[in-house]
Design an enzyme around this catalytic site. Structure first.
Site, mmCIF file in Angstrom:
data_model
loop_
_atom_site.group_PDB
_atom_site.id
_atom_site.type_symbol
_atom_site.label_atom_id
_atom_site.label_comp_id
_atom_site.label_asym_id
_atom_site.label_seq_id
_atom_site.Cartn_x
_atom_site.Cartn_y
_atom_site.Cartn_z
ATOM 1 N N LYS A 139 5.847 10.586 -4.432
ATOM 2 C CA LYS A 139 6.902 10.131 -5.613
ATOM 3 C C LYS A 139 6.897 8.792 -5.756
ATOM 4 O O LYS A 139 6.574 7.792 -4.986
ATOM 5 C CB LYS A 139 8.370 10.570 -5.236
ATOM 6 C CG LYS A 139 8.620 12.114 -4.677
ATOM 7 C CD LYS A 139 9.590 12.560 -5.668
ATOM 8 C CE LYS A 139 9.942 14.215 -5.346
ATOM 9 N NZ LYS A 139 8.992 15.018 -4.456
ATOM 10 N N HIS A 195 3.221 -0.823 4.083
ATOM 11 C CA HIS A 195 2.757 0.259 3.625
ATOM 12 C C HIS A 195 4.128 1.273 3.294
ATOM 13 O O HIS A 195 5.099 1.431 4.277
ATOM 14 C CB HIS A 195 2.000 0.904 4.939
ATOM 15 C CG HIS A 195 1.282 2.064 4.592
ATOM 16 N ND1 HIS A 195 0.246 2.034 3.869
ATOM 17 C CD2 HIS A 195 1.625 3.108 5.200
ATOM 18 C CE1 HIS A 195 -0.229 3.392 3.841
ATOM 19 N NE2 HIS A 195 0.466 4.208 4.428
ATOM 20 N N GLU A 202 1.328 5.548 0.618
ATOM 21 C CA GLU A 202 0.694 6.404 1.410
ATOM 22 C C GLU A 202 1.116 7.882 0.787
ATOM 23 O O GLU A 202 2.263 8.023 0.266
ATOM 24 C CB GLU A 202 1.255 6.721 2.750
ATOM 25 C CG GLU A 202 0.624 7.887 3.683
ATOM 26 C CD GLU A 202 1.126 7.871 5.208
ATOM 27 O OE1 GLU A 202 0.805 6.467 5.662
ATOM 28 O OE2 GLU A 202 1.478 8.713 5.683
ATOM 29 N N GLN A 224 16.419 15.412 4.675
ATOM 30 C CA GLN A 224 14.903 15.232 4.824
ATOM 31 C C GLN A 224 14.641 13.969 5.788
ATOM 32 O O GLN A 224 13.707 14.320 6.928
ATOM 33 C CB GLN A 224 14.283 14.864 3.545
ATOM 34 C CG GLN A 224 12.673 15.125 3.687
ATOM 35 C CD GLN A 224 11.999 14.443 2.280
ATOM 36 O OE1 GLN A 224 12.719 13.418 1.703
ATOM 37 N NE2 GLN A 224 11.222 15.217 1.587
ATOM 38 N N PHE A 262 12.973 13.980 9.749
ATOM 39 C CA PHE A 262 11.881 13.272 9.858
ATOM 40 C C PHE A 262 12.039 12.350 11.271
ATOM 41 O O PHE A 262 11.397 12.282 12.122
ATOM 42 C CB PHE A 262 11.346 12.182 8.838
ATOM 43 C CG PHE A 262 10.487 12.847 7.862
ATOM 44 C CD1 PHE A 262 10.138 14.175 7.892
ATOM 45 C CD2 PHE A 262 10.945 12.202 6.380
ATOM 46 C CE1 PHE A 262 9.442 14.695 6.803
ATOM 47 C CE2 PHE A 262 9.975 12.357 5.296
ATOM 48 C CZ PHE A 262 9.260 13.886 5.519
ATOM 49 N N HIS A 311 6.101 5.972 20.945
ATOM 50 C CA HIS A 311 5.762 7.268 20.462
ATOM 51 C C HIS A 311 6.549 8.359 21.302
ATOM 52 O O HIS A 311 6.968 8.239 22.316
ATOM 53 C CB HIS A 311 3.971 7.456 20.818
ATOM 54 C CG HIS A 311 3.738 8.789 20.386
ATOM 55 N ND1 HIS A 311 3.518 9.768 21.406
ATOM 56 C CD2 HIS A 311 3.543 9.396 19.143
ATOM 57 C CE1 HIS A 311 2.923 10.676 20.576
ATOM 58 N NE2 HIS A 311 2.947 10.713 19.285
ATOM 59 N N ASP A 347 -0.729 15.699 15.768
ATOM 60 C CA ASP A 347 0.645 16.258 16.582
ATOM 61 C C ASP A 347 0.134 17.263 16.966
ATOM 62 O O ASP A 347 -0.808 18.020 16.736
ATOM 63 C CB ASP A 347 1.832 16.619 15.544
ATOM 64 C CG ASP A 347 2.597 15.153 15.420
ATOM 65 O OD1 ASP A 347 2.628 14.220 16.237
ATOM 66 O OD2 ASP A 347 3.054 15.230 14.204
ATOM 67 N N SER A 387 0.795 -1.236 -0.023
ATOM 68 C CA SER A 387 0.012 -0.015 0.013
ATOM 69 C C SER A 387 0.871 1.166 -0.051
ATOM 70 O O SER A 387 2.005 1.235 0.443
ATOM 71 C CB SER A 387 -0.955 0.121 1.105
ATOM 72 O OG SER A 387 -0.114 -0.150 2.220
HETATM 73 P P1 FAD Z 1 -2.651 8.228 20.286
HETATM 74 O O1 FAD Z 1 -2.897 7.088 19.871
HETATM 75 O O2 FAD Z 1 -3.788 9.277 20.928
HETATM 76 O O3 FAD Z 1 -1.273 8.577 21.350
HETATM 77 C C1 FAD Z 1 -0.736 9.622 21.433
HETATM 78 C C2 FAD Z 1 0.197 9.514 22.812
HETATM 79 O O4 FAD Z 1 -0.975 9.512 23.727
HETATM 80 C C3 FAD Z 1 0.952 8.530 22.777
HETATM 81 O O5 FAD Z 1 2.184 8.578 23.714
HETATM 82 C C4 FAD Z 1 0.174 7.445 23.764
HETATM 83 O O6 FAD Z 1 1.065 6.642 24.331
HETATM 84 C C5 FAD Z 1 -0.331 8.316 24.404
HETATM 85 N N1 FAD Z 1 -1.790 7.924 24.987
HETATM 86 C C6 FAD Z 1 -2.824 7.117 24.449
HETATM 87 N N2 FAD Z 1 -3.945 7.335 25.015
HETATM 88 C C7 FAD Z 1 -3.580 7.382 26.373
HETATM 89 C C8 FAD Z 1 -4.358 7.484 27.417
HETATM 90 N N3 FAD Z 1 -5.509 7.101 27.718
HETATM 91 N N4 FAD Z 1 -3.682 8.351 28.955
HETATM 92 C C9 FAD Z 1 -2.192 8.760 28.497
HETATM 93 N N5 FAD Z 1 -1.635 8.720 27.362
HETATM 94 C C10 FAD Z 1 -2.280 8.227 26.077
HETATM 95 N N6 FAD Z 1 -0.451 12.814 11.593
HETATM 96 C C11 FAD Z 1 -1.103 13.720 11.004
HETATM 97 O O7 FAD Z 1 -1.407 14.774 11.291
HETATM 98 N N7 FAD Z 1 -1.862 13.419 9.907
HETATM 99 C C12 FAD Z 1 -2.011 11.967 9.353
HETATM 100 O O8 FAD Z 1 -2.529 12.044 8.232
HETATM 101 C C13 FAD Z 1 -0.898 11.356 9.911
HETATM 102 N N8 FAD Z 1 -0.968 9.806 9.548
HETATM 103 C C14 FAD Z 1 -0.225 9.153 10.432
HETATM 104 C C15 FAD Z 1 -0.074 7.805 9.848
HETATM 105 C C16 FAD Z 1 0.635 6.561 10.598
HETATM 106 C C17 FAD Z 1 0.912 5.501 10.097
HETATM 107 C C18 FAD Z 1 1.478 7.135 11.647
HETATM 108 C C19 FAD Z 1 2.407 6.125 12.525
HETATM 109 C C20 FAD Z 1 1.405 8.480 12.179
HETATM 110 C C21 FAD Z 1 0.562 9.342 11.215
HETATM 111 N N9 FAD Z 1 0.478 10.761 11.730
HETATM 112 C C22 FAD Z 1 -0.160 11.569 11.159
HETATM 113 C C23 FAD Z 1 1.451 11.311 13.120
HETATM 114 C C24 FAD Z 1 0.436 11.114 14.240
HETATM 115 O O9 FAD Z 1 -0.795 11.875 14.208
HETATM 116 C C25 FAD Z 1 1.304 11.458 15.473
HETATM 117 O O10 FAD Z 1 2.299 10.473 15.447
HETATM 118 C C26 FAD Z 1 0.708 11.649 16.869
HETATM 119 O O11 FAD Z 1 1.662 12.309 17.671
HETATM 120 C C27 FAD Z 1 0.021 10.657 17.661
HETATM 121 O O12 FAD Z 1 -1.019 10.027 17.071
HETATM 122 P P2 FAD Z 1 -1.791 8.844 17.511
HETATM 123 O O13 FAD Z 1 -2.927 8.666 16.559
HETATM 124 O O14 FAD Z 1 -0.762 7.823 17.379
HETATM 125 O O15 FAD Z 1 -2.146 9.324 19.075
#
Ligand code: FAD
Length: 290
Positions: free
Chosen positions: A275, A269, A17, A215, A219, A152, A109, A15
């Site tokens: 690109k 993925h 992205e 780059q 990241f 994370h 983020d 897949s």
């Molecule tokens: P969560 O799963 O909510 O976790 C965030 C943090 O909170 C972690 O440290 C976790 O341990 C902690 N946490 C979770 N639940 C709890 C709880 N109940 N109590 C205390 N702490 C908790 N970003 C974008 O802006 N747009 C995108 O399209 C995008 N796509 C992505 C695709 C992939 C495959 C990946 C790996 C990342 C992507 N990101 C994207 C980045 C992502 O948004 C960031 O990494 C963000 O900081 C965390 O998102 P998450 O959904 O993993 O958060």
């Protein structure tokens, strides 16, 4: 097609992205990239969700366009950043109405300049809450999410991170995709730890071929992924020769993928950065077409 049905270790899918470009020219170029990658028969493609602004609408438009015009299954990413639950429901309804069946649900983020994530009033603090919301609202999406083999960046420990991942998956996730990694040992160790705590959904490895070393350094600083010492030294040696960087990046990612496939991953993925050449070379080699 629901993506959970194409994640199968006996027939792993590839897949790709993409991110939503800011300009119309960028969109045209991305659609050319999609066309160039289509012959590789991806199981699905996905389009990320921007931190804010106009590209957010483009995510919905692009997944709709790709699905309707190429027939490739397209998944929309969606984050909690800056959205109330009513706004999130609205985006989900638009996706649903457009026939999109798969969403990757994320927290997102913290906005630039902030170190901790603060939800807007009426919004969500964690991806887990968004997943629960989508399930309660009775949408019929197949739901993916993010996971972090090296932990994370904000988490106090990998154990805590895994505990939170388990809660997020239990809230209704069908599969997860990993943050990029360059050393497969992180992935295999992570999968083992995840299975031990009862996370049983497919864990799809996310691979980013290095095509520009500066780059990638940017990241990796942001997402906390480790570049193995040997690869870093090799990259340092050729960093001023763009073609050599790409060759090294493609060779490293191809070897990573071959090992992942030989050990039964459900799919791979690729973070394409919009690109096609590097991903084409790798998947072409894996499919024996190069
Ligand atoms: P969560 O799963 O909510 O976790 C965030 C943090 O909170 C972690 O440290 C976790 O341990 C902690 N946490 C979770 N639940 C709890 C709880 N109940 N109590 C205390 N702490 C908790 N970003 C974008 O802006 N747009 C995108 O399209 C995008 N796509 C992505 C695709 C992939 C495959 C990946 C790996 C990342 C992507 N990101 C994207 C980045 C992502 O948004 C960031 O990494 C963000 O900081 C965390 O998102 P998450 O959904 O993993 O958060």
């Amino acid at each position: 097609m629901k993506i959970r049905n194409c994640l199968n270790p006996s027939k792993p899918s590839f897949s790709f992205e993409f991110f939503p470009p800011k300009t119309d020219a960028g969109v045209a170029s991305l659609l050319r990239t999609v066309e160039e990658l289509a012959p590789l028969e991806p199981g699905f493609v996905s389009v990320t969700y921007g931190a804010g602004g106009s590209t957010r609408d483009r995510t919905v438009e692009l997944v709709t366009h790709i699905k309707q015009h190429t027939g490739i299954e397209a998944m929309a990413h969606l984050t909690c950043v800056g959205h109330t639950r009513d706004e999130l429901r609205d985006v989900l309804r638009r996706l649903d109405a457009a026939g999109i069946e798969n969403v990757l649900l994320l927290r997102g983020d913290p906005p630039q300049g902030q170190t901790t994530f603060e939800p807007v009033p009426g919004g969500f603090r964690y991806a887990e809450e968004l997943v629960r919301f989508v399930r309660e609202e009775d949408f019929n999406f197949c739901i993916g999410g993010a996971c972090y083999p090296e932990g994370h960046v904000e988490t106090a420990s990998r154990e805590d991170d895994l505990k939170h991942l388990k809660a997020k998956v239990d809230a209704g996730m069908d599969f997860v995709v990993t943050q990029l990694f360059f050393d497969n040992a992180f992935y295999f160790d992570f999968v083992e730890r995840a299975r031990r705590v009862g996370i049983n959904v497919p864990i799809v490895p996310g691979i980013m071929p290095i095509t520009n070393y500066e780059q990638v350094q940017r990241f990796t600083r942001m997402c906390g992924a480790t570049v193995p010492m040997r690869l870093a030294l090799q990259m340092e040696r050729v960093k001023d020769q763009p073609d050599a960087v790409v060759q090294l990046g493609v060779a490293h990612a191809t070897v990573q993928c071959m090992e992942l496939l030989s050990r039964g991953v459900p799919g791979i993925h690729f973070y394409t950065l919009n690109k096609s050449p590097a991903t084409r070379m790798i998947v072409g080699a894996l499919k024996g077409r190069s």
